[in-house]
Every structure is written in C-alpha cells, then in structure tokens.
Motif scaffolding. Structure first.
Motif, PDB file in Angstrom:
ATOM      1  N   UNK A 130      -1.678  -1.032 -10.062  1.00 51.85           N
ATOM      2  CA  UNK A 130      -1.077  -2.369 -10.055  1.00 51.85           C
ATOM      3  C   UNK A 130      -0.485  -2.672  -8.679  1.00 51.85           C
ATOM      4  N   UNK A 131       0.231  -1.699  -8.106  1.00 43.89           N
ATOM      5  CA  UNK A 131       0.788  -1.897  -6.766  1.00 43.89           C
ATOM      6  C   UNK A 131      -0.321  -2.048  -5.731  1.00 43.89           C
ATOM      7  N   UNK A 132      -1.437  -1.357  -5.934  1.00 42.89           N
ATOM      8  CA  UNK A 132      -2.564  -1.484  -5.019  1.00 42.89           C
ATOM      9  C   UNK A 132      -3.148  -2.892  -5.007  1.00 42.89           C
ATOM     10  N   UNK A 133      -3.105  -3.568  -6.167  1.00 46.07           N
ATOM     11  CA  UNK A 133      -3.591  -4.946  -6.218  1.00 46.07           C
ATOM     12  C   UNK A 133      -2.750  -5.866  -5.350  1.00 46.07           C
ATOM     13  N   UNK A 134      -1.442  -5.598  -5.271  1.00 47.68           N
ATOM     14  CA  UNK A 134      -0.582  -6.399  -4.391  1.00 47.68           C
ATOM     15  C   UNK A 134      -0.982  -6.213  -2.927  1.00 47.68           C
ATOM     16  N   UNK A 135      -1.373  -4.991  -2.567  1.00 45.49           N
ATOM     17  CA  UNK A 135      -1.813  -4.738  -1.194  1.00 45.49           C
ATOM     18  C   UNK A 135      -3.082  -5.528  -0.877  1.00 45.49           C
ATOM     19  N   UNK A 136      -4.005  -5.589  -1.817  1.00 44.71           N
ATOM     20  CA  UNK A 136      -5.237  -6.350  -1.607  1.00 44.71           C
ATOM     21  C   UNK A 136      -4.941  -7.845  -1.485  1.00 44.71           C
ATOM     22  N   UNK A 137      -3.993  -8.333  -2.289  1.00 38.41           N
ATOM     23  CA  UNK A 137      -3.615  -9.748  -2.199  1.00 38.41           C
ATOM     24  C   UNK A 137      -3.005 -10.056  -0.831  1.00 38.41           C
ATOM     25  N   UNK A 138      -2.152  -9.154  -0.328  1.00 38.60           N
ATOM     26  CA  UNK A 138      -1.568  -9.348   0.993  1.00 38.60           C
ATOM     27  C   UNK A 138      -2.614  -9.345   2.094  1.00 38.60           C
ATOM     28  N   UNK A 139      -3.614  -8.485   1.968  1.00 38.97           N
ATOM     29  CA  UNK A 139      -4.685  -8.433   2.964  1.00 38.97           C
ATOM     30  C   UNK A 139      -5.492  -9.731   2.971  1.00 38.97           C
ATOM     31  N   UNK A 140      -5.773 -10.269   1.789  1.00 39.11           N
ATOM     32  CA  UNK A 140      -6.517 -11.525   1.701  1.00 39.11           C
ATOM     33  C   UNK A 140      -5.712 -12.675   2.304  1.00 39.11           C
ATOM     34  N   UNK A 192       0.822  -1.204   0.000  1.00 32.53           N
ATOM     35  CA  UNK A 192       0.000   0.000   0.000  1.00 32.53           C
ATOM     36  C   UNK A 192       0.862   1.262   0.000  1.00 32.53           C
ATOM     37  N   UNK A 193       1.938   1.264   0.782  1.00 29.64           N
ATOM     38  CA  UNK A 193       2.848   2.409   0.796  1.00 29.64           C
ATOM     39  C   UNK A 193       3.493   2.596  -0.571  1.00 29.64           C
ATOM     40  N   UNK A 194       3.886   1.496  -1.215  1.00 30.45           N
ATOM     41  CA  UNK A 194       4.468   1.591  -2.548  1.00 30.45           C
ATOM     42  C   UNK A 194       3.498   2.157  -3.559  1.00 30.45           C
ATOM     43  N   UNK A 195       2.229   1.811  -3.443  1.00 28.27           N
ATOM     44  CA  UNK A 195       1.228   2.334  -4.376  1.00 28.27           C
ATOM     45  C   UNK A 195       1.037   3.834  -4.216  1.00 28.27           C
ATOM     46  N   UNK A 196       1.281   4.350  -3.029  1.00 22.05           N
ATOM     47  CA  UNK A 196       1.092   5.782  -2.759  1.00 22.05           C
ATOM     48  C   UNK A 196       2.409   6.553  -2.732  1.00 22.05           C
ATOM     49  N   UNK A 197       3.517   5.915  -3.097  1.00 22.61           N
ATOM     50  CA  UNK A 197       4.843   6.529  -2.970  1.00 22.61           C
ATOM     51  C   UNK A 197       4.933   7.830  -3.769  1.00 22.61           C
ATOM     52  N   UNK A 198       5.354   8.943  -3.119  1.00 22.58           N
ATOM     53  CA  UNK A 198       5.466  10.219  -3.834  1.00 22.58           C
ATOM     54  C   UNK A 198       6.776  10.371  -4.599  1.00 22.58           C
ATOM     55  N   UNK A 199       7.768   9.520  -4.285  1.00 23.00           N
ATOM     56  CA  UNK A 199       9.070   9.630  -4.947  1.00 23.00           C
ATOM     57  C   UNK A 199       9.767   8.271  -4.937  1.00 23.00           C
ATOM     58  N   UNK A 200      10.931   8.238  -5.579  1.00 19.51           N
ATOM     59  CA  UNK A 200      11.658   6.987  -5.697  1.00 19.51           C
ATOM     60  C   UNK A 200      12.168   6.450  -4.385  1.00 19.51           C
ATOM     61  N   UNK A 201      12.525   7.322  -3.448  1.00 18.76           N
ATOM     62  CA  UNK A 201      13.069   6.880  -2.167  1.00 18.76           C
ATOM     63  C   UNK A 201      12.028   6.085  -1.392  1.00 18.76           C
ATOM     64  N   UNK A 202      10.822   6.609  -1.306  1.00 18.06           N
ATOM     65  CA  UNK A 202       9.741   5.905  -0.597  1.00 18.06           C
ATOM     66  C   UNK A 202       9.406   4.595  -1.305  1.00 18.06           C
ATOM     67  N   UNK A 203       9.407   4.620  -2.628  1.00 20.12           N
ATOM     68  CA  UNK A 203       9.114   3.404  -3.378  1.00 20.12           C
ATOM     69  C   UNK A 203      10.154   2.327  -3.100  1.00 20.12           C
ATOM     70  N   UNK A 204      11.432   2.707  -3.137  1.00 15.89           N
ATOM     71  CA  UNK A 204      12.487   1.733  -2.873  1.00 15.89           C
ATOM     72  C   UNK A 204      12.384   1.182  -1.448  1.00 15.89           C
TER      73      UNK A 204
END
Length: 388
Positions: A161-171, A85-97
């Motif tokens: 796409x990254x948000x779908x990974x968050x939903x999979x993790x929640x399930x 979920x954090x990766x899906x909302x990342x504002x920059x490359x540092x947060x994404x990494x």
C-alpha cells in the motif's frame, strides 16, 4: 495554462492529501503488529505526517514566491515519491515515522503551491469558485482512497500500500515537470516576501485570522476522526479493515458533495452565506456526537458515523471559503499567506491530534487492564468451582 487545466492540476495536487492518509489508514493495525508499534506510535504515523505538513508550509511558501510555483512543485513531488518508497521499505517504527514526516513536507509544498497558483490565475471571487472545483478533486480522491485502502488492506501487505503512494508521487513528478506552466504573480522585488512588513501585513489582518481559524477548526475535527477511527472502530466496535475503509469513503463522499454544493452557493450568494450554511451542519453534527455517547453498540456507531457525515457536508465549504479567503487579500504574497494559513491550521490539528492519541492510549490500556482483570477473576472462580 488555461484556466480549466490549472484547476484540474490543482485538484490533483489537493487530492494527494487524502490519498496520503485514507489509503494507508486501514492498514495501520497490520502495520502496528508487524513493526510492534504501541497505540501512540501507531497513531503517531499519522501525526508525524502532520508535523512534516506543518513544518514545510512556511519554507514552501517563501520559496514559491521567490523561485516560482513550478520549481517548488517539481521538487515537492520528488520528495514525496522518495519518502513514500522509504516508508514502504521501513525496517522499524523509527524509519517509518521519519519517512512520514518527510512525506508531509512534500505534501505541504504541493498544497501551498497549488493554492498560490489559484490566486495567481484568478481574482478573489473567481478564485473561491476555482478552489471549490479544485477541492472536488480532493473529495474524489478521498472517496476512492477510503474504500480502496480497505480492500487493499484485506488483500495486500501494508508495504505494498505504501509502495502505491510512491508510484503516485512519481507520476505526479513527471506530470509537473512536463506540463505545469503556471501564470506567475510574483512580486517584482525578490526580497519582499522575506520582509518583516509582509509578515506583519498578513498576521495583522483580521480577515486572515478569521478565515484561517474556520479552516483550522474544521480540518482538526476531520483529522481527529480519521486518525482516531483507525484505532477506535476496530477495537471498540469490532469493525474490520474493509468496513473501516468504506466508512471513510461514505464520509468523504459527503465532503465531495459539500464542495460541489459550495460552488452553487458561491455563484449565487457568495462566501458569507456558504460559511453560514456550513456552520449549521457543524451544530447538527455536534448534537449527533453528543447523542452517540448515550448509546451502545451499533446504535452508538450509527449515530457517530451519521454525525461525521453531517459534519463533512459543512467541512467542504469551510475549507474552500476559509483557505481561499485567507489568501485573497495578498496577491503579491500569495505563497507566504497560504503558508502561514496552512501552518496555523496544521499545528492546531497536530496539537489536538496528539492530545487525542494520548487519551486513546490511556483508554486502550485501561480497557485492556479491565479485560485482563476480568479474565483472571473468571479463571480464579473456575478454579474454585473445579476444586469444590
């Protein structure tokens, strides 16, 4: 848990690994453009995941031996969902990494816990066959994730796409919390997994090192192809995201067929024969890779993909036999053995992947420089012709 239910559950855990990579890789070019990432940073999103994957193995293995598989797996799924979920909302490359590193931590605990749970519930020979069935779940996930990721990259923003990974993790967290009841095989002495004797027993075992390195080398090749293809195929061969996704799907289908065939070979001839057959596929793949360097255009691409398909036919057996055999001699330290094996495997892949990213960065910069020089020369010639 019943044996069939345990195998199905471990298959889902193993499926998270390709889902975390193949699903988002076709979106990497759009992600890099949106966040203004360089070539090294773009491929670094994959390598950052590997760093977390490697760093989480030993803590997860030790904790799973001390606290039990279920506790570790519940927390691992929760960490995975939050990181995605954090990766899906990342504002920059540092947060994404950073989010990708934490995502890798969650996946590492799932892999270690799943492999240890198989060792808890089965004897060594039966465990190889059970793990082969579990790896079939990984293969199915890889088959679906590649093509689906390509289509999603064409239709949706990369954040979705990254948000779908968050939903999979929640399930997965919900299923683990509600349904997972493993057959624990944990040492009666809670401090024993931490003892130096357990570490020496594992790291001093020749069979452990042989099995681990077979899995490590095979895994590293697959990692380098998957991470490199996201940059090489679109830039060098002008392949679109959907075609890239389907290329990954074709290779993953070969991996799935390998895990299914491995079950048949293990039941009839055992693990040694399965690894001999898989090494034959690796040699043929190496010859095809060498041939692709002598070709151009679509012929080179076809030879490259054919080589990877051949390699993946052996990769499934290498992973099943290598990972199962590395853990089999240590029933009282299955979590720790799985952790050490996984750590060595992922670190080997991360080092080679980083070297590949540096080389690809240099190649892309050089190609861009040549293209810019050629364009400038063409403009100068056109100016002289116009002036004349």
């Amino acid at each position: 848990m019943q044996a069939s239910v345990l195998i199905a559950f471990v298959g889902v855990l193993l499926a998270v690994q390709p889902l975390s990579t193949d699903l988002y890789l076709p979106s990497v070019p759009a992600m890099a453009e949106a966040l203004q990432l360089s070539v090294v940073e773009a491929q670094g999103t994959f390598l950052a995941y590997l760093v977390g994957f490697a760093a989480g193995q030993l803590p997860a293995g030790t904790l799973s031996d001390r606290l039990g598989r279920r506790t570790v797996l519940v927390w691992a799924a929760a960490v995975y969902a939050v990181a995605a979920a954090v990766g899906a909302l990342a504002p920059n490359g540092v947060v994404l990494l950073a989010s990708r590193v934490v995502l890798g931590l969650g996946v590492s605990a799932m892999m270690v816990g799943g492999r240890a749970a198989i060792r808890d519930g089965f004897e060594p020979e039966a465990g190889e066959r059970a793990l082969a069935k579990g790896f079939a779940g990984m293969g199915i996930s890889a088959v679906l994730a590649g093509g689906l990721g390509g289509e999603l990259a064409r239709l949706l923003p990369w954040r979705a796409v990254m948000g779908l990974l968050a939903l999979a993790g929640l399930a997965l967290w919900w299923w683990t919390w509600r349904a997972f009841r493993p057959q624990e095989h944990v040492s009666a002495e809670p401090t024993q997994p931490h003892a130096a004797g357990a570490w020496r027993q594992i790291l001093g075992h020749g069979g452990f090192w042989f099995s681990t390195m077979v899995a490590a080398v095979s895994f590293t090749e697959a990692v380098c192809f998957v991470s490199g293809s996201a940059l090489v195929l679109p830039r060098h061969f002008k392949v679109g995201p959907d075609t890239l996704g389907w290329t990954l799907t074709i290779c993953s289908t070969c991996f799935l067929l390998s895990t299914l065939g491995c079950q048949w070979v293990l039941a009839r001839w055992g693990g040694a024969r399965a690894m001999q057959l898989s090494s034959g596929f690796s040699v043929i793949a190496a010859l095809l890779f060498a041939a692709s360097t002598q070709l151009e255009g679509l012929q080179a691409l076809a030879c490259l993909v054919a080589g990877q398909m051949t390699f993946m036919f052996g990769h499934g057996a290498n992973q099943v036999c290598g990972q199962a055999s590395a853990v089999a001699p240590f029933p009282d330290h299955a979590g720790l053995a799985a952790a050490w094996s996984g750590t060595i495997m992922i670190l080997f892949a991360a080092v080679c992947g980083h070297a590949q990213s540096m080389w690809l960065s240099h190649s892309v910069v050089s190609a861009s420089s040549r293209g810019s020089s050629a364009h400038a020369l063409t403009r100068r010639r056109s100016t002289r012709v116009g002036s004349g």
